[in-house]
Design an enzyme around this catalytic site. Structure first.
Site, PDB file in Angstrom:
ATOM      1  N   GLU A  79      26.976  34.797  26.056  1.00  0.00           N
ATOM      2  CA  GLU A  79      26.391  35.673  27.070  1.00  0.00           C
ATOM      3  C   GLU A  79      27.449  36.035  28.110  1.00  0.00           C
ATOM      4  O   GLU A  79      27.131  36.502  29.197  1.00  0.00           O
ATOM      5  CB  GLU A  79      25.155  35.048  27.712  1.00  0.00           C
ATOM      6  CG  GLU A  79      25.373  33.731  28.387  1.00  0.00           C
ATOM      7  CD  GLU A  79      24.119  33.237  29.089  1.00  0.00           C
ATOM      8  OE1 GLU A  79      23.541  33.987  29.870  1.00  0.00           O
ATOM      9  OE2 GLU A  79      23.730  32.084  28.833  1.00  0.00           O
ATOM     10  N   CYS A 111      21.448  31.623  26.767  1.00  0.00           N
ATOM     11  CA  CYS A 111      22.004  30.373  26.207  1.00  0.00           C
ATOM     12  C   CYS A 111      21.407  30.013  24.852  1.00  0.00           C
ATOM     13  O   CYS A 111      21.767  28.997  24.261  1.00  0.00           O
ATOM     14  CB  CYS A 111      21.772  29.218  27.171  1.00  0.00           C
ATOM     15  SG  CYS A 111      22.431  29.514  28.797  1.00  0.00           S
ATOM     16  N   HIS A 233      19.206  21.673  25.981  1.00  0.00           N
ATOM     17  CA  HIS A 233      20.140  22.598  26.633  1.00  0.00           C
ATOM     18  C   HIS A 233      20.446  21.989  28.008  1.00  0.00           C
ATOM     19  O   HIS A 233      19.539  21.513  28.702  1.00  0.00           O
ATOM     20  CB  HIS A 233      19.498  23.983  26.775  1.00  0.00           C
ATOM     21  CG  HIS A 233      20.268  24.886  27.683  1.00  0.00           C
ATOM     22  ND1 HIS A 233      21.617  25.115  27.516  1.00  0.00           N
ATOM     23  CD2 HIS A 233      19.895  25.600  28.791  1.00  0.00           C
ATOM     24  CE1 HIS A 233      22.042  25.942  28.474  1.00  0.00           C
ATOM     25  NE2 HIS A 233      21.016  26.236  29.252  1.00  0.00           N
TER      26      HIS A 233
HETATM   27  N1  CAA Z   1      21.661  13.168  47.615  1.00  0.00           N
HETATM   28  C1  CAA Z   1      21.064  13.086  46.395  1.00  0.00           C
HETATM   29  N2  CAA Z   1      20.354  14.123  45.857  1.00  0.00           N
HETATM   30  C2  CAA Z   1      20.274  15.267  46.554  1.00  0.00           C
HETATM   31  C3  CAA Z   1      20.847  15.406  47.836  1.00  0.00           C
HETATM   32  C4  CAA Z   1      21.584  14.288  48.353  1.00  0.00           C
HETATM   33  N3  CAA Z   1      22.184  14.360  49.547  1.00  0.00           N
HETATM   34  N4  CAA Z   1      20.595  16.655  48.270  1.00  0.00           N
HETATM   35  C5  CAA Z   1      19.856  17.280  47.320  1.00  0.00           C
HETATM   36  N5  CAA Z   1      19.654  16.428  46.289  1.00  0.00           N
HETATM   37  C6  CAA Z   1      18.948  16.699  45.035  1.00  0.00           C
HETATM   38  C7  CAA Z   1      17.649  17.442  45.219  1.00  0.00           C
HETATM   39  O1  CAA Z   1      16.591  16.567  45.615  1.00  0.00           O
HETATM   40  C8  CAA Z   1      17.463  18.017  43.835  1.00  0.00           C
HETATM   41  O2  CAA Z   1      17.041  17.011  42.960  1.00  0.00           O
HETATM   42  P1  CAA Z   1      15.551  17.094  42.339  1.00  0.00           P
HETATM   43  O3  CAA Z   1      15.468  18.396  41.616  1.00  0.00           O
HETATM   44  O4  CAA Z   1      15.501  15.917  41.407  1.00  0.00           O
HETATM   45  O5  CAA Z   1      14.611  17.006  43.482  1.00  0.00           O
HETATM   46  C9  CAA Z   1      18.888  18.351  43.404  1.00  0.00           C
HETATM   47  O6  CAA Z   1      19.749  17.605  44.259  1.00  0.00           O
HETATM   48  C10 CAA Z   1      19.238  19.819  43.510  1.00  0.00           C
HETATM   49  O7  CAA Z   1      19.092  20.221  44.836  1.00  0.00           O
HETATM   50  P2  CAA Z   1      18.243  21.514  45.238  1.00  0.00           P
HETATM   51  O8  CAA Z   1      16.857  21.370  44.720  1.00  0.00           O
HETATM   52  O9  CAA Z   1      18.423  21.707  46.705  1.00  0.00           O
HETATM   53  O10 CAA Z   1      18.861  22.714  44.412  1.00  0.00           O
HETATM   54  P3  CAA Z   1      20.296  23.406  44.451  1.00  0.00           P
HETATM   55  O11 CAA Z   1      20.530  24.107  45.716  1.00  0.00           O
HETATM   56  O12 CAA Z   1      21.378  22.470  44.012  1.00  0.00           O
HETATM   57  O13 CAA Z   1      20.101  24.477  43.314  1.00  0.00           O
HETATM   58  C11 CAA Z   1      19.659  25.327  41.160  1.00  0.00           C
HETATM   59  C12 CAA Z   1      19.704  24.078  42.027  1.00  0.00           C
HETATM   60  C13 CAA Z   1      18.662  26.315  41.764  1.00  0.00           C
HETATM   61  C14 CAA Z   1      19.223  24.966  39.785  1.00  0.00           C
HETATM   62  C15 CAA Z   1      21.051  25.969  41.170  1.00  0.00           C
HETATM   63  O14 CAA Z   1      22.007  25.056  40.721  1.00  0.00           O
HETATM   64  C16 CAA Z   1      21.126  27.194  40.308  1.00  0.00           C
HETATM   65  O15 CAA Z   1      20.684  28.288  40.681  1.00  0.00           O
HETATM   66  N6  CAA Z   1      21.726  27.038  39.075  1.00  0.00           N
HETATM   67  C17 CAA Z   1      21.846  28.117  38.131  1.00  0.00           C
HETATM   68  C18 CAA Z   1      20.560  28.369  37.352  1.00  0.00           C
HETATM   69  C19 CAA Z   1      20.249  27.257  36.368  1.00  0.00           C
HETATM   70  O16 CAA Z   1      21.091  26.494  35.954  1.00  0.00           O
HETATM   71  N7  CAA Z   1      18.984  27.199  35.968  1.00  0.00           N
HETATM   72  C20 CAA Z   1      18.571  26.239  34.970  1.00  0.00           C
HETATM   73  C21 CAA Z   1      17.460  26.777  34.113  1.00  0.00           C
HETATM   74  S1  CAA Z   1      17.955  28.342  33.408  1.00  0.00           S
HETATM   75  C22 CAA Z   1      18.873  27.882  32.035  1.00  0.00           C
HETATM   76  O17 CAA Z   1      18.776  26.792  31.561  1.00  0.00           O
HETATM   77  C23 CAA Z   1      19.810  28.889  31.478  1.00  0.00           C
HETATM   78  C24 CAA Z   1      21.190  28.601  31.979  1.00  0.00           C
HETATM   79  O18 CAA Z   1      21.935  27.834  31.395  1.00  0.00           O
HETATM   80  C25 CAA Z   1      21.590  29.241  33.223  1.00  0.00           C
END
Ligand code: CAA
Length: 391
Positions: A79, A111, A233
């Site tokens: 992709e 993916c 995945h």
């Molecule tokens: N200490 C420990 N853990 C912490 C923390 C700290 N200080 N601060 C935050 N966390 C944890 C949160 O609690 C959360 O864990 P849980 O989900 O278990 O509650 C985790 O860290 C992530 O934090 P956020 O929820 O605040 O999310 P983020 O800002 O890191 O964003 C995301 C996460 C939205 C997935 C982002 O990484 C993103 O947009 N990624 C790209 C999209 C993606 O990968 N999507 C996956 C499904 S789509 C797919 O599979 C296709 C593909 O490959 C893209």
């Protein structure tokens, strides 16, 4: 006839970004990446590596001259394509010196497409039992500096040789796919990075897993206890862990649950050090499981969950064959440890560099570290690839 994966290889970039460094630079608690996402490092490519160089390198690590003389189909699933028209598979076919009377195509559905490619390869070998098909899942996951997805970038390629009487695993005939028209992650032609509804994408991933797994169990009559491991995945390992917890059957005996959990940990070992490689992520998880688990044995069944945003998901399964371990490596973590660590500043420059084309469509690049193949320049809008390791 049994058809499946006879060989599996992997390649990634020569540069690595440590998650703690990224966290410090972005003013984020390092635990968010190490515990919240379960990530340690991301593979970072320079402009001289792309899906072609990585894909050719992954395939080159497993193919013999005999394979190259026999392969009659090359499929690149990606992709992060480099051309809207010409398939990356054509470049890969040429760089590897595969015999000319072969079909070369590129496949796309986020993916997911390498899973469809494997199925196409299986059907081709069913009809042509002496054929060998090269399936390459190759991607560079690039979201942009300081975006929510930045911590889940990565780059790499998995190459699989699909044959009759495979020496690693047999693909079973009980797969089940699901399609759902959603906008969780997409990249229009005019954008170099994807648009992402991050949280929504994670919810869709988990719901597609739950519903496809439930329907798969109903149709196949199989259940979790029939499998020694479940691969997912892996956009980032924490989401795969949530997937693992979703399919876990709490009524299973403790030792069965413990073995599944241990094998899950083995399946995320490489991704934790590489990041997301989109189409290849599921198969990197499979490779990581096969190379690091000590409990797997011939006859064991593995369930695999493929997910591509947009979205298409599939549950498919495979059975390990006698002697599979001898066709895998035991020292891949040493390769990963040899990558060159770069600072956040260097990553920002390296990963986002774009070709500076002149009026005639020519561009030259600095001399970066690459694997055995490199994109050496662009001449009149044509990408120039070379083997750089002297072989
Ligand atoms: N200490 C420990 N853990 C912490 C923390 C700290 N200080 N601060 C935050 N966390 C944890 C949160 O609690 C959360 O864990 P849980 O989900 O278990 O509650 C985790 O860290 C992530 O934090 P956020 O929820 O605040 O999310 P983020 O800002 O890191 O964003 C995301 C996460 C939205 C997935 C982002 O990484 C993103 O947009 N990624 C790209 C999209 C993606 O990968 N999507 C996956 C499904 S789509 C797919 O599979 C296709 C593909 O490959 C893209």
């Amino acid at each position: 006839m049994n058809i499946g994966i006879d060989k599996i290889g992997f390649a990634t970039s020569q540069y690595v970004l440590n998650m703690d460094d990224l966290a410090t630079s972005r003013g984020v608690d390092p635990d968010k990446f190490s515990k919240g996402l379960l990530l340690k490092a991301l593979s970072i490519t320079p402009i001289t590596e792309d899906i072609v160089t990585l894909g050719a390198a992954a395939a080159d690590s497993i193919l013999t001259d005999d394979d190259k003389a026999t392969i009659d189909m090359v499929i690149v699933a990606t992709e992060s394509g480099i051309d809207q028209s010409k398939a990356a598979a054509v470049y890969v076919h040429h760089l590897l010196g595969i015999q000319p009377f072969a079909r070369s195509v590129e496949m796309k559905e986020a993916c997911y497409s390498a899973t469809a490619a494997l199925d196409y390869a299986k059907l081709h070998v069913t009809a042509n039992p002496d054929s060998k098909v090269l399936v390459v899942a190759s991607d560079i996951a690039r979201y942009g500096i300081n975006t929510p997805g930045e911590s889940t970038q990565g780059s790499g390629s998995v190459a699989m040789l699909v044959t009759a009487n495979p020496r690693i695993l047999e693909l079973q005939n009980d797969s089940l796919a699901q399609t759902r028209d959603i906008m969780d992650f997409w990249r229009p032609n005019y954008s170099t990075t994807p648009f992402v509804n991050g949280m929504y994408s994670t919810k869709q991933y988990l719901d597609m897993l739950k519903t496809t797994w439930a329907e798969y169990q109903k149709r196949s009559g199989k259940k979790l206890a029939d499998f020694a491991a479940f691969c997912f995945h892996i956009p980032f390992p924490k989401l795969a862990l949530k997937g693992f917890n979703k399919v876990m059957d709490k009524s299973l005996p403790d030792d069965v649950k413990a073995r599944l959990k241990e094998n899950f940990e083995h399946s995320i070992t490489y991704s934790q050090r590489i990041g997301n490689i989109y189409t290849g992520s599921l198969f990197l998880g499979l490779l990581s499981l096969l190379e690091n688990s000590t409990s797997l044995k011939a006859g064991d069944q593995i369930a695999l969950f493929s997910y591509g945003s947009g979205a298409v998901a599939e549950i498919f399964t495979a059975k390990l064959v006698d002697g599979f371990k001898t066709h895998l490596r035991q020292d891949r973590l040493e390769d990963l440890a040899r990558r060159t660590a770069i600072s956040v500043k260097e990553y920002e420059t390296l990963f986002y560099e774009e070709a500076d084309l002149d009026d005639q469509g020519n561009a030259t690049f600095s001399d970066y570290l690459t694997g055995p193949f490199a994109l050496t320049g662009i001449t009149e809008h044509q990408r120039m690839y070379q083997r750089t390791d002297g072989k």
